[in-house]
Motif scaffolding. Sequence first.
Motif, mmCIF file in Angstrom:
data_model
loop_
_atom_site.group_PDB
_atom_site.id
_atom_site.type_symbol
_atom_site.label_atom_id
_atom_site.label_comp_id
_atom_site.label_asym_id
_atom_site.label_seq_id
_atom_site.Cartn_x
_atom_site.Cartn_y
_atom_site.Cartn_z
ATOM 1 N N LYS A 77 64.123 10.687 19.963
ATOM 2 C CA LYS A 77 62.869 10.284 19.342
ATOM 3 C C LYS A 77 61.710 10.782 20.176
ATOM 4 O O LYS A 77 61.640 10.529 21.374
ATOM 5 N N LEU A 78 60.793 11.489 19.547
ATOM 6 C CA LEU A 78 59.662 12.045 20.278
ATOM 7 C C LEU A 78 58.502 11.057 20.313
ATOM 8 O O LEU A 78 58.322 10.248 19.401
ATOM 9 N N SER A 79 57.693 11.146 21.339
ATOM 10 C CA SER A 79 56.514 10.303 21.485
ATOM 11 C C SER A 79 55.471 10.675 20.446
ATOM 12 O O SER A 79 55.425 11.816 19.964
ATOM 13 N N ARG A 80 54.615 9.693 20.096
ATOM 14 C CA ARG A 80 53.525 9.969 19.161
ATOM 15 C C ARG A 80 52.534 10.972 19.728
ATOM 16 O O ARG A 80 51.702 11.498 19.002
ATOM 17 N N GLN A 81 52.604 11.259 21.035
ATOM 18 C CA GLN A 81 51.732 12.238 21.656
ATOM 19 C C GLN A 81 52.315 13.655 21.604
ATOM 20 O O GLN A 81 51.646 14.608 21.989
ATOM 21 N N HIS A 82 53.539 13.788 21.142
ATOM 22 C CA HIS A 82 54.173 15.100 21.073
ATOM 23 C C HIS A 82 53.511 15.936 19.975
ATOM 24 O O HIS A 82 53.222 15.420 18.887
ATOM 25 N N PHE A 125 37.878 19.381 22.126
ATOM 26 C CA PHE A 125 37.818 19.274 20.676
ATOM 27 C C PHE A 125 38.737 20.266 19.970
ATOM 28 O O PHE A 125 39.163 20.026 18.849
ATOM 29 N N TRP A 126 39.025 21.387 20.625
ATOM 30 C CA TRP A 126 39.913 22.363 20.008
ATOM 31 C C TRP A 126 41.373 22.088 20.300
ATOM 32 O O TRP A 126 42.258 22.709 19.710
ATOM 33 N N SER A 127 41.661 21.176 21.210
ATOM 34 C CA SER A 127 43.046 20.816 21.475
ATOM 35 C C SER A 127 43.582 19.971 20.323
ATOM 36 O O SER A 127 42.824 19.353 19.569
ATOM 37 N N LEU A 128 44.900 19.942 20.192
ATOM 38 C CA LEU A 128 45.522 19.185 19.112
ATOM 39 C C LEU A 128 45.227 17.694 19.250
ATOM 40 O O LEU A 128 44.914 17.018 18.262
ATOM 41 N N HIS A 129 45.295 17.187 20.474
ATOM 42 C CA HIS A 129 44.984 15.773 20.703
ATOM 43 C C HIS A 129 43.519 15.477 20.396
ATOM 44 O O HIS A 129 43.190 14.426 19.833
ATOM 45 N N GLY A 130 42.627 16.408 20.751
ATOM 46 C CA GLY A 130 41.214 16.215 20.476
ATOM 47 C C GLY A 130 40.915 16.210 18.991
ATOM 48 O O GLY A 130 40.132 15.383 18.501
ATOM 49 N N GLN A 131 41.536 17.118 18.253
ATOM 50 C CA GLN A 131 41.328 17.162 16.806
ATOM 51 C C GLN A 131 41.799 15.878 16.144
ATOM 52 O O GLN A 131 41.155 15.367 15.227
ATOM 53 N N ARG A 132 42.935 15.355 16.643
ATOM 54 C CA ARG A 132 43.437 14.106 16.069
ATOM 55 C C ARG A 132 42.537 12.927 16.422
ATOM 56 O O ARG A 132 42.151 12.151 15.538
ATOM 57 N N ASN A 133 42.183 12.777 17.700
ATOM 58 C CA ASN A 133 41.472 11.594 18.174
ATOM 59 C C ASN A 133 40.000 11.568 17.784
ATOM 60 O O ASN A 133 39.447 10.485 17.548
ATOM 61 N N TYR A 134 39.367 12.733 17.742
ATOM 62 C CA TYR A 134 37.919 12.773 17.593
ATOM 63 C C TYR A 134 37.437 13.334 16.257
ATOM 64 O O TYR A 134 36.254 13.254 15.957
ATOM 65 N N VAL A 135 38.359 13.889 15.470
ATOM 66 C CA VAL A 135 37.970 14.436 14.171
ATOM 67 C C VAL A 135 38.812 13.820 13.056
ATOM 68 O O VAL A 135 38.294 13.122 12.180
#
Length: 296
Positions: free
Chosen positions: A34-39, A136-146
């Motif tokens: 099972k992968l983490s939600r951050q993967h 903002f261009w990172s995958l985590h940034g796009q998810r968290n901030y956009v």
Amino acid sequence: MIPSSIANITCISFVILYIAGFYLFEHSRNNGLKLSRQHPIVIKSRMKAVAISCVVITALLHIVLSLYLDNVSLQGTVTLLGLKMNLLPSNLWRVIGQPFLLTMTLFLGPLTILYFDNQLPGQNGFDIGKDVIQVFWSLHGQRNYVFAPLTEEYVFRSCMIAILHQANYSYSYLIFVTPLYFGLAHLHHGWEVYHQLGRTRQALQTAIISSVFQFGFTSLFGWYVSFLFLRTANLWVCVLCHSFCNIMGLPDISDIPHRPLRHRQVIWSSFIIGIVLFVCLLYPLSSVKDSLYWSL
């Protein structure tokens, strides 16, 4: 008018549809693990799933509105959901700028800490490439901030308030009860924490504590942005404030006692001043002019 029972069932359906996509459409297993939600794989699959859920929720919203309201037009629905973009330049400050400034007052303390750390925009410690563009261009940034602010505000603010308002619920209900749906939608994180920590007794306790804290925090935040949505009838200011709050995060006060005395005095004072300013400016900086929802 939409019956109250139908309105609440519809809102519950929104929550189920929004969360179900996380588990029905994601391919978050790799070699049986099972992968983490951050993967990255999980993030991408969940973003796709939520996008599909939002389409389904929009269709359900349109069906309910069409069944109980007369002459439901596309323009009327867009206005009801706070999606109108044709704001005149003279109105941008009132509808977007003032509520955003109001939100910033809540973070006067953390912003003061960033100032002393030389990390505010325009200061030497601020790197626009590293601190803005890369984030903002990172995958985590796009998810968290956009993506997350946009979809969550659309579903839990626009769609839910649009439905419940047509059921003639009061301002108090729309502000203080609708965010509970938003809080409930985050409880599934507790289930993930429980499994990731090994499904032990300690894991269960940790999951319960984190879920209660997150439910409380998301509900408090939901009260505020629900108020903003009713006052401005504009989704975009809610998305902007949501994104800003995600960027700032919870205030970190752990290192304040280790700072110079003058810094400590200014920082603690800024926390208090920020709260006082927020309370005093809550109504003056949130617009009611031409609001579809809030009447003077």
